[in-house]
Design an enzyme around this catalytic site. Structure first.
Site, PDB file in Angstrom:
ATOM      1  N   LEU A 448       0.657  -1.200  -0.137  1.00 47.72           N
ATOM      2  CA  LEU A 448       0.063   0.000   0.307  1.00 47.72           C
ATOM      3  C   LEU A 448       0.850   1.374   0.015  1.00 47.72           C
ATOM      4  CD1 LEU A 448      -3.113   0.321   2.159  1.00 47.72           C
ATOM      5  CD2 LEU A 448      -1.731   2.421   1.742  1.00 47.72           C
ATOM      6  N   GLU A 450       1.213   4.312  -3.027  1.00 41.96           N
ATOM      7  CA  GLU A 450       1.073   4.640  -4.359  1.00 41.96           C
ATOM      8  C   GLU A 450       2.351   5.359  -4.967  1.00 41.96           C
ATOM      9  OE1 GLU A 450      -2.849   4.452  -2.549  1.00 41.96           O
ATOM     10  OE2 GLU A 450      -1.053   5.777  -1.830  1.00 41.96           O
ATOM     11  N   PHE A 473      -8.020   5.102  -6.002  1.00 42.48           N
ATOM     12  CA  PHE A 473      -8.982   6.328  -5.966  1.00 42.48           C
ATOM     13  C   PHE A 473      -8.247   7.258  -6.413  1.00 42.48           C
ATOM     14  CE2 PHE A 473     -11.011   3.099  -3.036  1.00 42.48           C
ATOM     15  CZ  PHE A 473     -12.266   3.107  -3.499  1.00 42.48           C
ATOM     16  N   TYR A 476      -6.119   9.011  -3.908  1.00 35.74           N
ATOM     17  CA  TYR A 476      -5.056   8.569  -3.572  1.00 35.74           C
ATOM     18  C   TYR A 476      -3.785   8.942  -4.316  1.00 35.74           C
ATOM     19  CZ  TYR A 476      -7.868   5.221  -0.692  1.00 35.74           C
ATOM     20  OH  TYR A 476      -8.707   4.676   0.095  1.00 35.74           O
ATOM     21  N   HIS A 521     -13.207   8.986  -1.916  1.00 36.43           N
ATOM     22  CA  HIS A 521     -13.615   8.003  -2.739  1.00 36.43           C
ATOM     23  C   HIS A 521     -14.292   8.698  -3.875  1.00 36.43           C
ATOM     24  CE1 HIS A 521     -12.834   5.585   0.994  1.00 36.43           C
ATOM     25  NE2 HIS A 521     -11.953   4.746   0.099  1.00 36.43           N
TER      26      HIS A 521
END
Length: 729
Positions: A448, A450, A473, A476, A521
């Site tokens: 996890l 990005e 998303f 993110y 989101h």
């Protein structure tokens, strides 16, 4: 006198007097000729630093962050192979010079001085920036990075291992090679560095091949902020999955011996290592930085007395490789030669127009073997029972899944990566079954982070893969957006098109999710993507378009070496109906594998001449709903689906609105910094109108029943259209 002149004079005086700083002895490993060759590289690096400051004072040079104090990196270069990809710290001129000594035909003095002068003849950047870098030396250019190059170094190392299993068509990195990245002690504290180092260890403990050498050049200070004594060693020595090595970067012989040991470990074990190199910083941070303004003079002078070139002269003499008088001659001859060459380099032409500066934004196309689509038997094996469903209308999420499957069958270099893309099949199931169809080396479940996901993609692209990373998303992305802005999209620009890292970044985003997740989101801002020069931004509104556009995006990456972002509207993933429940107006059959929507090709629905509604994504869906109601109210409208948001398809768009009485822009992004601003400007500049816009409020999106309150609606579009055209209310 300035500090650079003081260091220069001290060197001349102390070598002549044989007054050398104390230090360790000459470790075995370097022959006498090798030691002298590396000293020559160190002298050239030092001379270039001195000349760069003189050029700046004369107004003919434009960069003065030097490498003085870090000349030990010449020995690190000598310990590696010249085909080991190297992502360099900006203080690593000595590394590049020493590597050039390993490759015939290099003219490093001339090349670097052209770079200082920002001449358009600079072979690395074409005059766009002073950068270390060379295609012949396998050194992709970096700008003044603060560890942002470390994630792609992890990706490049992964790509070396992946290419062993599945060699790409445009493989660039040698089998048995390694990736090296260097950075300063201050940069080691940056979240990007910590994330990359963590990712390397995380990958290593899972026995995934990762031949990567981190080199931390620890000079004890970040501009004016001290690095606590022992901090780097304490924080790095015991990192899981990574071996720690330490060397005195002031000692040419020790640095080479330890760097060779570290490189052999990485190469043989195919695991990452961390080389902690003690260095010093001379002259301050850059030409405008006066170290004595924030450091005690005694401390600055103590560092200067520990000049690595003085150590090198001492060590070479102790090893019987070079007499100090001869070393002094090499230093002075190098200094004089650099001044002579600089006098010619500053006369060379510069970039002289916006067109010339922009010329390398778009990388050159590359020849690719023809692809004739996936073989029928391969499709039958991969799709299984899904083949029977392809003729029936399906929602967007499923058509994207099938398009990815066909692309992965047709182009073996296509590799997916991201959090949950494999076993889970993605948050919304878009990548379901792909792990079973193609295996874990092509559908990579990442940790996890990005920054590491995009870094993996950038690095793998350096070795010929076509990465398709997924960001779960849109919100993110902001954790890692600099990997696109500062690394991926700038690489062809700063390398004059010599290096590229093509990819297709899939991002699930935009608003209208019913009661789910709030602004993390439901993120409706694309500004950070739209203003990255050279980046392509695609956004489909329906499933058949999504499949055709995704194929074009992969073609753009594979054949034209472009960085593409493919934005998938989450709320439309499963959308089936358009006007009323059960009408199936927003689903369609899977397009044949050879069908594409070309870059810049827009969609036009209807032939109405009263009004053109211009939109994309969810806005296109709502506009189609509004179009039916407007017809009932006597307003004949056409809906134009942009599809491609950057670069904006201006010519096609102007042609599509021609002959319409008015234009309404529907933009689900915020009023400020949205696509609508550019569209309204375009129409105004070309005399198209009257024009108006329906946009989201400058507000975040709430969770719960108010999820769509700040966003455009069908009713709002209808009202704006009637007001603009004078239609019946």
């Amino acid at each position: 006198m300035d500090r650079a002149s003081i260091v220069h004079d001290n060197f001349l005086r102390r070598v002549a007097a044989r007054d050398f700083p104390a230090g360790g002895g000459a470790a075995p490993g370097l022959t006498a000729p090798e030691g002298v060759t590396l000293f020559r590289a160190q002298c050239l690096s030092r001379a270039l630093d001195l000349t760069s400051r003189e050029m700046q004072k004369a107004g003919t040079g434009f960069y003065t962050i030097g490498s003085s104090g870090h000349e030990g990196m010449a020995a690190v270069a000598h310990a590696l192979r010249p085909d080991d990809i190297a992502f360099l710290h900006y203080r690593d001129a000595a590394f590049q010079i020493a590597r050039a000594q390993q490759v015939p035909g290099q003219t490093m003095t001339w090349d670097m001085l052209l770079s200082f002068a920002c001449s358009r003849e600079d072979p690395t950047s074409g005059g766009r920036h002073k950068v270390l870098g060379s295609r012949a030396l396998m050194i992709p250019p970096q700008t003044s990075t603060i560890a942002s190059h470390l994630p792609k170094a992890v990706g490049a190392a992964y790509g070396i291992g992946a290419a062993r299993r599945r060699p790409p068509e445009h493989r660039a990195l040698a089998d048995g090679g390694l990736a090296m990245c260097s950075f300063g002690d201050a940069s080691a504290n940056h979240s990007t560095a910590q994330g990359a180092i963590n990712t390397a260890g995380w990958t290593s403990v899972q026995a995934v091949p990762l031949p990567l050498l981190f080199v931390c050049e620890d000079n004890g200070i970040g501009i004016s902020t001290k690095t606590p004594a022992g901090w780097i060693e304490a924080s790095m020595r015991h990192r899981a999955g990574m071996r720690y090595f330490r060397a005195d970067g002031l000692n040419l012989y020790e640095t080479f011996a330890v760097a060779r040991q570290a490189a052999e470990y990485v190469r043989s074990r195919r695991k990452p290592a961390f080389l902690h190199l003690r260095t010093i910083r001379l002259y301050g941070h850059a030409g405008a930085d006066v170290a004595t303004s924030y450091l005690p003079r005694a401390e600055v002078e103590a560092e200067e007395a520990n000049d690595p070139l003085l150590h090198s002269v001492r060590l070479l003499a102790e090893a019987g490789a070079l007499e100090p008088t001869d070393a002094l001659s090499i230093y002075e001859d190098t200094r004089a030669r650099v001044e002579r060459v600089a006098a010619e380099a500053v006369k060379r032409p510069h970039l002289d127009s916006a067109e010339a500066v922009r010329a390398s934004l778009i990388p050159p196309p590359r020849p690719c073997a023809p692809r004739n689509g996936p073989a029928p038997e391969d499709r039958a094996a991969a799709f299984g029972g899904d083949m029977r469903a392809m003729e029936q209308p399906q929602p967007m999420s499923r058509l994207i899944n099938w398009a990815l499957t066909d692309l992965m069958l047709e182009v073996p270099e296509v590799t997916l990566m991201g959090e949950d893309v494999g076993r889970k099949g993605g948050v919304y199931g878009v990548t379901q079954k792909l792990l079973a169809r193609f295996g874990a080396d092509r559908v990579i479940d990442t940790l996890l982070d990005e920054q590491s996901i995009l870094g993996l993609a950038i690095g793998m692209a350096h070795n010929g893969f076509i990465p398709v990373p997924e960001i779960q998303f849109l919100a993110y992305l902001h954790n890692a957006e600099d990997q696109l802005r500062g690394e991926a999209a700038t690489l062809p620009f700063f390398s004059d098109g010599q290096f590229t890292n093509p990819m297709v970044v899939r991002i699930a985003g935009l608003g209208y999710q019913r009661g789910f997740g709030g602004h993390f989101h439901n993120d409706n801002s694309l500004a950070v993507l739209r203003d990255i020069p050279g980046l392509i931004l695609a956004c489909p509104s329906n499933g058949p378009d999504a499949a055709r556009m995704l194929r074009e995006c992969v073609r753009l990456a594979r054949e034209e070496q472009r960085v593409v972002v493919f934005l998938e509207p989450i709320a439309l993933y499963s959308m089936r109906d358009l006007h009323e429940a059960g009408d199936g107006g927003w689903i369609g059959p899977y397009p044949a594998p050879d069908e594409r929507i070309a870059l810049g090709e827009i969609g036009v629905h209807g032939e109405g001449r009263d009004l053109a509604i211009v939109s994309y994504g969810n806005g296109a869906y709502l506009s189609r709903q509004a179009q039916a109601e407007l017809i009932e109210r006597g307003v004949q409208a056409r809906v134009i689906d942009l599809r491609w948001l950057a670069p904006l398809p201006q010519d096609a768009l102007l042609q599509a609105v021609e002959g319409c009485g008015a234009v309404l822009v529907v933009d689900e992004c915020r009023r400020t910094a949205s696509q609508s601003e550019g569209l309204m400007t375009l129409f105004s500049e070309h005399g198209v109108g009257p024009a108006a816009r329906v946009v989201a409020e400058d507000c975040f999106i709430a969770t719960g029943p108010a999820y769509a309150a700040p966003l455009p609606s069908r009713e709002g579009i209808v009202d704006a259209a009637l007001a603009l055209t004078g239609g019946r209310r």
